[in-house]
Enzyme design. Sequence first.
Site, PDB file in Angstrom:
ATOM      1  N   GLU A  88       0.838  -1.208   0.000  1.00 28.35           N
ATOM      2  CA  GLU A  88       0.000   0.000   0.000  1.00 28.35           C
ATOM      3  C   GLU A  88       0.873   1.258   0.000  1.00 28.35           C
ATOM      4  OE1 GLU A  88      -3.047  -0.625  -0.576  1.00 28.35           O
ATOM      5  OE2 GLU A  88      -3.071  -2.738   0.018  1.00 28.35           O
ATOM      6  N   HIS A 185     -12.243   2.310 -20.986  1.00 26.89           N
ATOM      7  CA  HIS A 185     -13.493   2.061 -20.263  1.00 26.89           C
ATOM      8  C   HIS A 185     -13.605   2.908 -19.000  1.00 26.89           C
ATOM      9  CE1 HIS A 185     -13.719  -1.528 -22.981  1.00 26.89           C
ATOM     10  NE2 HIS A 185     -14.814  -0.841 -23.197  1.00 26.89           N
TER      11      HIS A 185
HETATM   12  C1  LIG Z   1      -8.314   3.471  -6.212  1.00 25.42           C
HETATM   13  C2  LIG Z   1      -8.295   3.819  -4.751  1.00 25.42           C
HETATM   14  C3  LIG Z   1      -8.019   2.842  -3.805  1.00 25.42           C
HETATM   15  N1  LIG Z   1      -8.018   3.166  -2.494  1.00 25.42           N
HETATM   16  C4  LIG Z   1      -7.764   2.114  -1.486  1.00 25.42           C
HETATM   17  C5  LIG Z   1      -8.685   0.929  -1.570  1.00 25.42           C
HETATM   18  C6  LIG Z   1      -7.876  -0.174  -0.941  1.00 25.42           C
HETATM   19  O1  LIG Z   1      -8.067  -0.111   0.466  1.00 25.42           O
HETATM   20  C7  LIG Z   1      -6.432   0.194  -1.310  1.00 25.42           C
HETATM   21  C8  LIG Z   1      -5.860  -0.615  -2.453  1.00 25.42           C
HETATM   22  O2  LIG Z   1      -5.946  -2.010  -2.180  1.00 25.42           O
HETATM   23  P1  LIG Z   1      -5.275  -3.163  -3.092  1.00 25.42           P
HETATM   24  O3  LIG Z   1      -6.380  -4.099  -3.434  1.00 25.42           O
HETATM   25  O4  LIG Z   1      -4.253  -3.784  -2.177  1.00 25.42           O
HETATM   26  O5  LIG Z   1      -4.643  -2.522  -4.293  1.00 25.42           O
HETATM   27  O6  LIG Z   1      -6.460   1.574  -1.690  1.00 25.42           O
HETATM   28  C9  LIG Z   1      -8.237   4.470  -2.087  1.00 25.42           C
HETATM   29  O7  LIG Z   1      -8.192   4.771  -0.882  1.00 25.42           O
HETATM   30  N2  LIG Z   1      -8.500   5.431  -3.020  1.00 25.42           N
HETATM   31  C10 LIG Z   1      -8.556   5.150  -4.346  1.00 25.42           C
HETATM   32  O8  LIG Z   1      -8.810   6.081  -5.164  1.00 25.42           O
HETATM   33 ZN   LIG Z   2     -11.651  -2.171 -21.075  1.00 28.15          ZN
END
Ligand SMILES: Cc1cn([C@H]2C[C@H](O)[C@@H](COP(=O)(O)O)O2)c(=O)[nH]c1=O
Ligand SMILES: [Zn+2]
Length: 194
Positions: A88, A185
């Site tokens: 993360e 998309h």
């Molecule tokens: C796109 C995006 C993601 N997040 C957060 C959502 C999840 O808790 C993590 C990513 O998890 P992963 O499955 O290990 O890649 O990030 C966010 O806070 N804001 C966003 O725009």
């Molecule tokens: Zn696509």
Amino acid sequence: MAKLYFYYASMNAGKSTTLLQADFNYRERGMRTLLFTAAAHDRGGHGVIDSRLGLRADAIPFDAGTDLRVLAEAEHFRAPLACILVDESQFLSAAQVRQLAHLADEVGIPVLCYGLRTDFQGQLFPGSAELLALADALVEIKSVCECGRKATMNLRVDDEGHAVREGAQKEIGGNERYVAMCRKHFMQRTGVPI
Ligand SMILES: Cc1cn([C@H]2C[C@H](O)[C@@H](COP(=O)(O)O)O2)c(=O)[nH]c1=O
Ligand SMILES: [Zn+2]
Ligand SMILES: Nc1ncnc2c1ncn2[C@@H]1O[C@H](COP(=O)(O)OP(=O)(O)O)[C@@H](O)[C@H]1O
């Protein structure tokens, strides 16, 4: 020379799985690793790295006030570390990425960071921006959109599956809240003006 790596991808691409495989690889050879993950990302529990394949490992949770350099140097002094792995990493601050660069350059520990490149609005996260600027190696982990193209973007959806265009950058969630998709998309679903 130890390097700073940024393994970046969209959500659900296998980042945590790849991190945990790399960690296992070091440890099965008797080498010590240090794991960090974002405190805010508590999808699998506080201070836990969990992959959708079921792999899990405890990690040191970091937030805005965590000095990763101080923590890693103390651990390295106790017993040498072969590698530092950060999940993360989009949630790191720019200063924290520089702490990790210091650990690679001045302490000689390889640092492997795994994280998202962009948020639900197609904007860089602070940690990702600094890693794209500073990392020695940028490695894309690939996944596919429903159309078969490479999924590079992350669509945030509401409970009805409609695209969410406004909101805080940070919103913890999984497959119920985000859908990885190709740029074409993503643009169509969000209606981002060209
Ligand atoms: C796109 C995006 C993601 N997040 C957060 C959502 C999840 O808790 C993590 C990513 O998890 P992963 O499955 O290990 O890649 O990030 C966010 O806070 N804001 C966003 O725009
Ligand atoms: Zn696509
Ligand atoms: N039972 C399973 N067998 C094989 N692959 C799976 C299984 N469940 C999920 N996956 C795959 O695991 C990947 C997600 O892994 P994960 O490490 O949680 O991703 P990320 O950390 O990038 O969000 C996806 O490609 C998904 O298709």
